[in-house]
Design a protein around this motif. Structure first.
Motif, PDB file in Angstrom:
ATOM      1  N   CYS A 185       0.824  -1.208   0.000  1.00 24.33           N
ATOM      2  CA  CYS A 185       0.000   0.000   0.000  1.00 24.33           C
ATOM      3  C   CYS A 185       0.861   1.262   0.000  1.00 24.33           C
ATOM      4  CB  CYS A 185      -0.941   0.008   1.209  1.00 24.33           C
ATOM      5  SG  CYS A 185      -2.167   1.330   1.148  1.00 24.33           S
ATOM      6  N   ASN A 186       1.932   1.282   0.798  1.00 24.52           N
ATOM      7  CA  ASN A 186       2.776   2.482   0.824  1.00 24.52           C
ATOM      8  C   ASN A 186       3.499   2.690  -0.509  1.00 24.52           C
ATOM      9  OD1 ASN A 186       4.279   0.190   1.247  1.00 24.52           O
ATOM     10  ND2 ASN A 186       5.400   0.980   3.022  1.00 24.52           N
ATOM     11  N   ILE A 187       3.866   1.582  -1.180  1.00 28.94           N
ATOM     12  CA  ILE A 187       4.454   1.707  -2.525  1.00 28.94           C
ATOM     13  C   ILE A 187       3.409   2.225  -3.510  1.00 28.94           C
ATOM     14  CG2 ILE A 187       5.553   0.446  -4.412  1.00 28.94           C
ATOM     15  CD1 ILE A 187       6.648  -1.496  -2.362  1.00 28.94           C
ATOM     16  N   HIS A 188       2.184   1.731  -3.387  1.00 29.51           N
ATOM     17  CA  HIS A 188       1.076   2.203  -4.220  1.00 29.51           C
ATOM     18  C   HIS A 188       0.868   3.704  -4.024  1.00 29.51           C
ATOM     19  CE1 HIS A 188      -3.415   1.554  -5.479  1.00 29.51           C
ATOM     20  NE2 HIS A 188      -2.760   2.354  -6.292  1.00 29.51           N
ATOM     21  N   ALA A 189       0.949   4.157  -2.781  1.00 28.75           N
ATOM     22  CA  ALA A 189       0.775   5.585  -2.497  1.00 28.75           C
ATOM     23  C   ALA A 189       1.875   6.409  -3.151  1.00 28.75           C
ATOM     24  CB  ALA A 189       0.768   5.816  -0.987  1.00 28.75           C
ATOM     25  N   VAL A 190       3.126   5.936  -3.096  1.00 26.97           N
ATOM     26  CA  VAL A 190       4.233   6.655  -3.728  1.00 26.97           C
ATOM     27  C   VAL A 190       4.003   6.769  -5.235  1.00 26.97           C
ATOM     28  CG1 VAL A 190       6.694   6.572  -4.247  1.00 26.97           C
ATOM     29  CG2 VAL A 190       5.897   6.024  -1.946  1.00 26.97           C
ATOM     30  N   LEU A 191       3.544   5.676  -5.861  1.00 24.72           N
ATOM     31  CA  LEU A 191       3.287   5.696  -7.304  1.00 24.72           C
ATOM     32  C   LEU A 191       2.166   6.681  -7.652  1.00 24.72           C
ATOM     33  CD1 LEU A 191       3.499   1.867  -8.104  1.00 24.72           C
ATOM     34  CD2 LEU A 191       5.204   3.630  -8.601  1.00 24.72           C
ATOM     35  N   ILE A 192       1.099   6.693  -6.847  1.00 26.48           N
ATOM     36  CA  ILE A 192      -0.022   7.605  -7.104  1.00 26.48           C
ATOM     37  C   ILE A 192       0.434   9.054  -7.036  1.00 26.48           C
ATOM     38  CG2 ILE A 192      -2.164   8.524  -6.129  1.00 26.48           C
ATOM     39  CD1 ILE A 192      -2.986   5.704  -5.463  1.00 26.48           C
ATOM     40  N   TYR A 193       1.096   9.422  -5.941  1.00 22.18           N
ATOM     41  CA  TYR A 193       1.465  10.818  -5.749  1.00 22.18           C
ATOM     42  C   TYR A 193       2.588  11.241  -6.691  1.00 22.18           C
ATOM     43  CZ  TYR A 193      -1.533  10.922  -1.664  1.00 22.18           C
ATOM     44  OH  TYR A 193      -2.626  10.873  -0.831  1.00 22.18           O
ATOM     45  N   ALA A 194       3.493  10.326  -7.040  1.00 18.33           N
ATOM     46  CA  ALA A 194       4.543  10.669  -8.003  1.00 18.33           C
ATOM     47  C   ALA A 194       3.951  10.914  -9.383  1.00 18.33           C
ATOM     48  CB  ALA A 194       5.590   9.554  -8.054  1.00 18.33           C
ATOM     49  N   ALA A 195       3.023  10.037  -9.810  1.00 19.50           N
ATOM     50  CA  ALA A 195       2.373  10.238 -11.110  1.00 19.50           C
ATOM     51  C   ALA A 195       1.550  11.520 -11.120  1.00 19.50           C
ATOM     52  CB  ALA A 195       1.483   9.031 -11.428  1.00 19.50           C
ATOM     53  N   THR A 196       0.878  11.813 -10.008  1.00 21.72           N
ATOM     54  CA  THR A 196       0.079  13.044  -9.914  1.00 21.72           C
ATOM     55  C   THR A 196       0.970  14.275  -9.988  1.00 21.72           C
ATOM     56  OG1 THR A 196      -1.558  11.891  -8.552  1.00 21.72           O
ATOM     57  CG2 THR A 196      -1.609  14.292  -8.541  1.00 21.72           C
ATOM     58  N   ASP A 197       2.102  14.242  -9.273  1.00 28.19           N
ATOM     59  CA  ASP A 197       3.033  15.366  -9.332  1.00 28.19           C
ATOM     60  C   ASP A 197       3.571  15.568 -10.744  1.00 28.19           C
ATOM     61  OD1 ASP A 197       2.686  15.832  -6.692  1.00 28.19           O
ATOM     62  OD2 ASP A 197       4.768  15.572  -6.096  1.00 28.19           O
ATOM     63  N   LEU A 244      12.558  14.330  -9.578  1.00 28.22           N
ATOM     64  CA  LEU A 244      12.216  15.082  -8.367  1.00 28.22           C
ATOM     65  C   LEU A 244      10.861  14.669  -7.807  1.00 28.22           C
ATOM     66  CD1 LEU A 244      13.450  18.677  -9.334  1.00 28.22           C
ATOM     67  CD2 LEU A 244      14.535  17.041  -7.784  1.00 28.22           C
ATOM     68  N   SER A 245       9.912  14.368  -8.677  1.00 27.43           N
ATOM     69  CA  SER A 245       8.590  13.928  -8.209  1.00 27.43           C
ATOM     70  C   SER A 245       8.694  12.606  -7.465  1.00 27.43           C
ATOM     71  CB  SER A 245       7.635  13.796  -9.394  1.00 27.43           C
ATOM     72  OG  SER A 245       7.433  15.037 -10.033  1.00 27.43           O
ATOM     73  N   CYS A 246       9.501  11.700  -7.970  1.00 25.70           N
ATOM     74  CA  CYS A 246       9.681  10.409  -7.278  1.00 25.70           C
ATOM     75  C   CYS A 246      10.373  10.603  -5.936  1.00 25.70           C
ATOM     76  CB  CYS A 246      10.478   9.460  -8.162  1.00 25.70           C
ATOM     77  SG  CYS A 246       9.636   8.954  -9.678  1.00 25.70           S
ATOM     78  N   LEU A 247      11.430  11.432  -5.904  1.00 27.94           N
ATOM     79  CA  LEU A 247      12.133  11.671  -4.645  1.00 27.94           C
ATOM     80  C   LEU A 247      11.254  12.396  -3.637  1.00 27.94           C
ATOM     81  CD1 LEU A 247      15.668  12.750  -5.949  1.00 27.94           C
ATOM     82  CD2 LEU A 247      15.053  10.594  -4.838  1.00 27.94           C
ATOM     83  N   LYS A 248      10.481  13.350  -4.107  1.00 21.76           N
ATOM     84  CA  LYS A 248       9.628  14.143  -3.218  1.00 21.76           C
ATOM     85  C   LYS A 248       8.580  13.288  -2.508  1.00 21.76           C
ATOM     86  CE  LYS A 248       5.992  17.665  -3.628  1.00 21.76           C
ATOM     87  NZ  LYS A 248       4.872  16.725  -3.545  1.00 21.76           N
ATOM     88  N   ASN A 249       8.095  12.253  -3.172  1.00 30.57           N
ATOM     89  CA  ASN A 249       7.006  11.456  -2.609  1.00 30.57           C
ATOM     90  C   ASN A 249       7.471  10.171  -1.934  1.00 30.57           C
ATOM     91  OD1 ASN A 249       4.341  12.815  -3.540  1.00 30.57           O
ATOM     92  ND2 ASN A 249       5.643  12.864  -5.355  1.00 30.57           N
TER      93      ASN A 249
END
Length: 395
Positions: free
Chosen positions: A156-168, A210-215
């Motif tokens: 779930c936490n990996i899923h959250a990182v993917l969601i927010y990185a793609a959104t960013d 940067l989006s991946c690192l930020k999230n």
């Protein structure tokens, strides 16, 4: 069996509400709003929502609508709409973004290669948001409140990182595209150095990294188990994170940057471009009047106007569809920090999600409206499967 399951679900929900109320200092009314929808559906032996869920919500809305508060009725109406809205949106968004990527990648729409790169990147980001967020999160939660298909996987936490990185990426690709057009229109000295394919590739790669690192911080804030009983969070929040002002500040900065700062930058760049175009058009009009060429059309101004129309449509669409989600996210974090007067109802969150997801497929419509060549290529793709049939009929 149904009664026992219902009682167990009620006890678990009550315990969850108490724990969350103690940790987050949230009012009982808000948690009743969050979990109200969990009790209006019929659940079978396996815990999955059956087909009667949609009918049950319609009955709940019609039979007790007089006694329910207005906010509860709005929430039920939104959930009924989501039953139909989210699947249709997914069916439209996935092929629309794939077709957009294919058409723009061919670079035959009369756009510069630099602009095509930005638009393709935006379509890819929207496609990822559709898959990770709309399909694997919202649709599953609307149709399977009692059980998530990924519930047994500790991701779930990996899923959250993917969601927010793609959104960013989706948000900041829009910002970088706006800045590219700003340089092309308002900074002729920098146009050849910045508005090229190499710079676009570097900018897009930098934004993605940067989006991946930020999230990454979501990986440490959230547990790896899915929590399907909450609409606001689909992952369990770690206990030490809930009361930590440091994590609260990090999360608050996240919502400020995306899309708060993005909003400000897009509005500022658009304002500067409009002012520059107005001043330039006036001066060029004076030159044409002095040279007595009033009837001659200015091809450069026409090209600029076409570019600015496309840019304004994309920017305006982004700001319009993201406004509700941004206001709710920031106000909710401020509410958790102790400012109770800034609390918004849960239906604002639901509406914000619906509008935010809509932004994943509207750019294709914008391209169809703004570019005749894109429309032509889209027609060819739509008619392509029927071409053999038409040829057989003619012969």
């Amino acid at each position: 069996m149904y009664w026992n399951l219902a009682m167990m679900d009620w006890k678990n929900t009550t315990l969850d509400l108490k724990l969350r109320t103690n940790n987050w200092n949230v009012t009982t009314t808000d948690w009743n709003e969050l979990t109200m929808f969990q009790h209006v559906r019929t659940v079978d032996v396996n815990g999955k929502t059956v087909g009667r869920g949609f009918i049950e919500m319609l009955h709940s809305l019609s039979a007790t609508s007089v006694r329910k508060p207005l906010r509860h009725r709005i929430q039920i109406v939104l959930r009924i709409i989501q039953f139909i809205y989210y699947p249709i949106l997914a069916i439209v968004a996935v092929p629309a973004n794939i077709v957009t990527i294919v058409i723009l990648s061919q670079e035959k729409c009369g756009l510069s290669r630099c602009v095509s790169h930005y638009l393709v990147a935006m379509a890819i980001a929207d496609l990822l948001v559709t898959i990770f967020d709309l399909i694997l999160r919202h649709i599953l939660f609307v149709y399977l409140d009692g059980q998530h298909l990924l519930e047994g996987l500790p991701v779930c936490n990996i899923h959250a990182v993917l969601i927010y990185a793609a959104t960013d990426c989706s948000v900041w690709f829009t910002v970088t595209f706006t800045f590219d057009r700003f340089v092309a229109i308002c900074c002729p000295n920098l146009r050849s150095k910045y508005c090229n394919v190499q710079t676009a590739a570097v900018v897009l790669a930098t934004v993605t990294g940067l989006s991946c690192l930020k999230n990454i911080f979501w990986y440490f804030m959230l547990r790896n188990k899915y929590h399907v009983g909450s609409r606001a969070w689909f992952c369990w929040v770690k206990r030490d994170v809930k009361s930590s002002p440091v994590w609260a500040a990090i999360e608050f900065c996240h919502y400020i940057l995306t899309p708060g700062v993005a909003f400000i930058l897009i509005l500022l760049l658009n304002f500067l471009m409009v002012r520059h175009i107005v001043v330039t058009s006036r001066s060029r009009r004076r030159l044409h009047q002095q040279s007595k060429r009033k009837s001659v059309k200015d091809p450069e101004m026409k090209s600029r106007m076409n570019s600015i129309i496309l840019l304004f449509l994309i920017s305006g669409n982004f700001i319009l569809l993201w406004s509700v989600s941004m206001v709710y996210s920031i106000s909710r974090r401020i509410f958790f920090l102790g400012y109770k007067s800034l609390d918004l109802r849960i239906f604002a969150m639901e509406l914000g999600y619906m509008l935010q997801m809509l932004s994943c497929c509207t750019n294709t419509v914008i391209y169809v409206i703004a570019h005749p060549k894109f429309r032509e290529h889209l027609k060819n793709i739509v008619y392509y499967p029927f071409t053999p049939i038409v040829k057989c009929i003619k012969h």
